[in-house]
Motif scaffolding. Structure first.
Motif, PDB file in Angstrom:
ATOM      1  N   MET A   1       0.518  -1.496  -0.035  1.00 44.60           N
ATOM      2  CA  MET A   1       0.604  -0.523  -0.023  1.00 44.60           C
ATOM      3  C   MET A   1       0.943   0.722  -0.184  1.00 44.60           C
ATOM      4  O   MET A   1       1.970   1.379   0.836  1.00 44.60           O
ATOM      5  N   ALA A   2       0.952   2.838  -1.082  1.00 41.97           N
ATOM      6  CA  ALA A   2       1.423   3.354  -1.433  1.00 41.97           C
ATOM      7  C   ALA A   2       0.835   3.998  -0.039  1.00 41.97           C
ATOM      8  O   ALA A   2      -0.251   4.431   0.551  1.00 41.97           O
ATOM      9  N   GLN A   3       2.534   5.020   0.799  1.00 45.06           N
ATOM     10  CA  GLN A   3       1.981   5.862   1.793  1.00 45.06           C
ATOM     11  C   GLN A   3       2.806   6.887   1.471  1.00 45.06           C
ATOM     12  O   GLN A   3       4.282   6.893   0.420  1.00 45.06           O
ATOM     13  N   LEU A   4       2.998   7.910   2.253  1.00 44.25           N
ATOM     14  CA  LEU A   4       3.537   9.260   1.469  1.00 44.25           C
ATOM     15  C   LEU A   4       4.156  10.248   3.123  1.00 44.25           C
ATOM     16  O   LEU A   4       3.131   9.998   3.916  1.00 44.25           O
ATOM     17  N   ARG A   5       4.976  10.919   2.847  1.00 42.90           N
ATOM     18  CA  ARG A   5       4.972  11.956   3.803  1.00 42.90           C
ATOM     19  C   ARG A   5       4.247  12.861   4.292  1.00 42.90           C
ATOM     20  O   ARG A   5       4.675  13.681   2.900  1.00 42.90           O
ATOM     21  N   ILE A   6       2.947  13.217   4.606  1.00 42.74           N
ATOM     22  CA  ILE A   6       2.710  14.814   4.292  1.00 42.74           C
ATOM     23  C   ILE A   6       2.866  15.532   5.182  1.00 42.74           C
ATOM     24  O   ILE A   6       3.262  15.538   7.243  1.00 42.74           O
ATOM     25  N   THR A   7       3.265  16.872   5.392  1.00 46.32           N
ATOM     26  CA  THR A   7       3.644  17.685   6.282  1.00 46.32           C
ATOM     27  C   THR A   7       2.274  17.841   6.964  1.00 46.32           C
ATOM     28  O   THR A   7       2.061  19.112   7.464  1.00 46.32           O
ATOM     29  N   GLU A   8       0.956  18.457   5.955  1.00 50.01           N
ATOM     30  CA  GLU A   8      -0.591  19.238   5.772  1.00 50.01           C
ATOM     31  C   GLU A   8      -1.065  19.030   5.002  1.00 50.01           C
ATOM     32  O   GLU A   8      -0.594  19.169   3.528  1.00 50.01           O
ATOM     33  N   ILE A   9      -2.468  18.709   5.266  1.00 50.99           N
ATOM     34  CA  ILE A   9      -3.534  19.069   4.200  1.00 50.99           C
ATOM     35  C   ILE A   9      -4.440  19.509   4.842  1.00 50.99           C
ATOM     36  O   ILE A   9      -5.102  19.571   5.404  1.00 50.99           O
ATOM     37  N   PHE A  10      -4.790  21.358   4.063  1.00 51.05           N
ATOM     38  CA  PHE A  10      -6.166  21.762   4.586  1.00 51.05           C
ATOM     39  C   PHE A  10      -6.279  22.783   3.188  1.00 51.05           C
ATOM     40  O   PHE A  10      -5.998  22.307   2.199  1.00 51.05           O
ATOM     41  N   TYR A  11      -7.060  23.962   3.685  1.00 51.25           N
ATOM     42  CA  TYR A  11      -8.368  24.116   2.602  1.00 51.25           C
ATOM     43  C   TYR A  11      -8.111  25.436   2.500  1.00 51.25           C
ATOM     44  O   TYR A  11      -8.001  26.143   3.382  1.00 51.25           O
ATOM     45  N   SER A  12      -8.161  26.253   1.197  1.00 50.08           N
ATOM     46  CA  SER A  12      -7.551  27.627   1.221  1.00 50.08           C
ATOM     47  C   SER A  12      -8.016  28.100  -0.055  1.00 50.08           C
ATOM     48  O   SER A  12      -8.595  27.616  -0.848  1.00 50.08           O
ATOM     49  N   VAL A  60      -8.379  14.369   1.830  1.00 54.34           N
ATOM     50  CA  VAL A  60      -9.554  15.457   0.905  1.00 54.34           C
ATOM     51  C   VAL A  60     -10.766  15.967   0.504  1.00 54.34           C
ATOM     52  O   VAL A  60     -11.256  16.391   0.798  1.00 54.34           O
ATOM     53  N   ALA A  61     -10.900  14.464   1.210  1.00 59.19           N
ATOM     54  CA  ALA A  61     -12.664  14.520  -0.217  1.00 59.19           C
ATOM     55  C   ALA A  61     -13.533  14.979   1.447  1.00 59.19           C
ATOM     56  O   ALA A  61     -14.542  15.393   1.152  1.00 59.19           O
ATOM     57  N   ALA A  62     -12.999  14.716   2.586  1.00 64.83           N
ATOM     58  CA  ALA A  62     -13.793  15.526   3.633  1.00 64.83           C
ATOM     59  C   ALA A  62     -13.918  17.013   3.211  1.00 64.83           C
ATOM     60  O   ALA A  62     -14.636  17.654   4.004  1.00 64.83           O
ATOM     61  N   TYR A  63     -13.183  18.292   2.528  1.00 64.17           N
ATOM     62  CA  TYR A  63     -13.794  19.124   2.446  1.00 64.17           C
ATOM     63  C   TYR A  63     -14.577  19.304   0.859  1.00 64.17           C
ATOM     64  O   TYR A  63     -14.658  20.731   0.776  1.00 64.17           O
ATOM     65  N   ALA A  64     -15.053  17.991  -0.012  1.00 67.34           N
ATOM     66  CA  ALA A  64     -15.616  18.347  -1.058  1.00 67.34           C
ATOM     67  C   ALA A  64     -15.307  19.695  -1.774  1.00 67.34           C
ATOM     68  O   ALA A  64     -15.825  20.318  -2.182  1.00 67.34           O
ATOM     69  N   PRO A  65     -13.839  18.806  -2.401  1.00 64.82           N
ATOM     70  CA  PRO A  65     -13.522  19.870  -2.951  1.00 64.82           C
ATOM     71  C   PRO A  65     -13.249  20.188  -4.374  1.00 64.82           C
ATOM     72  O   PRO A  65     -13.744  18.640  -5.264  1.00 64.82           O
ATOM     73  N   HIS A  66     -13.401  20.963  -5.186  1.00 68.07           N
ATOM     74  CA  HIS A  66     -13.450  21.029  -6.509  1.00 68.07           C
ATOM     75  C   HIS A  66     -11.406  20.831  -7.482  1.00 68.07           C
ATOM     76  O   HIS A  66     -11.957  20.256  -8.330  1.00 68.07           O
ATOM     77  N   TYR A  67     -10.888  21.646  -6.533  1.00 66.06           N
ATOM     78  CA  TYR A  67      -9.962  21.992  -6.865  1.00 66.06           C
ATOM     79  C   TYR A  67      -9.172  21.279  -6.009  1.00 66.06           C
ATOM     80  O   TYR A  67      -9.293  21.661  -4.838  1.00 66.06           O
TER      81      TYR A  67
END
Length: 213
Positions: A1-12, A60-67
């Motif tokens: 299973m792919a893993q990534l090291r993430i600093t942050e995920i945010f909506y702006s 990501v999906a929790a924000y329901a974004p278009h972009y």
């Protein structure tokens, strides 16, 4: 299973590129092989949290974004970034990648909009530019120059001409905050009749240098 090291995920709001002002989810990957003098995300060089690809997609999906914008650091420094980009496209998002231009973009999913820097001499990392990337640019992609001074502007104009960049994709000229006066750069662009988009970092005018905005 792919893993990534993430600093942050945010909506702006997107602060740069030709989608400036659009509500966007940012996925900031940890790590970068460059050390640009004007870097404003050095907090992403180290640390971060290991997440599975599925966990990233859930957040990501929790924000329901278009972009969605995948950024860093330098996101392509993590091999699993390519899989992440494809998964985000498959999920129906409009996806962009912010990359330094120092790493190969040939295998990036063609549905992704590449926003690729060409590092100017003022960055201190111009020797890292991988000019072969230019051949992979699509019309919807963007090349960005962060201008630190008049020398950088002259260098960027030379790259614009020698690679015929504005006939390949959109070209962005951006003043390095605190180094190049924005009005002066705008006046140079008008004086020289350049076919480029002038941009400032919108988020810094709204929120200043605040992580997660």
């Amino acid at each position: 299973m792919a893993q990534l090291r993430i600093t942050e995920i945010f909506y702006s709001l997107q602060g740069e590129s030709n989608s400036v002002g659009l509500p966007t989810v940012f996925v900031r990957l940890t790590g970068c092989p460059l050390r640009c003098g004007y870097c404003d995300t050095s907090y992403a060089f180290k640390g971060g949290e290991w997440l599975t690809l599925e966990q990233v997609l859930e957040q990501v999906a929790a924000y329901a974004p278009h972009y969605v914008t995948v950024t860093g650091g330098e996101p392509l420094a993590q091999a699993a970034c390519l899989e992440l980009l494809t998964a985000l496209c498959d999920a129906g998002y409009r996806v962009s990648l912010e990359t330094s231009g120092a790493l190969d973009i040939a295998r990036v999913d063609p549905r992704v909009v590449n926003v690729m820097d060409l590092k100017t001499p003022g960055s201190g990392e111009a020797e890292k530019n991988l000019f072969s990337n230019i051949e992979w640019l699509k019309p919807e992609d963007q090349v960005k120059f962060v201008i630190c001074d008049a020398g950088d502007y002259a260098w960027a104009c030379e790259q614009l001409r020698s690679w015929d960049l504005d006939n390949r994709c959109e070209v962005l000229f951006s003043p390095a905050l605190g180094l190049q006066d924005a009005t002066q750069l705008a006046e140079w662009i008008l004086r020289d009749r350049l076919n480029v988009r002038f941009q400032i970092q919108l988020h810094k005018y709204l929120w200043g240098d605040v992580a997660g905005k």
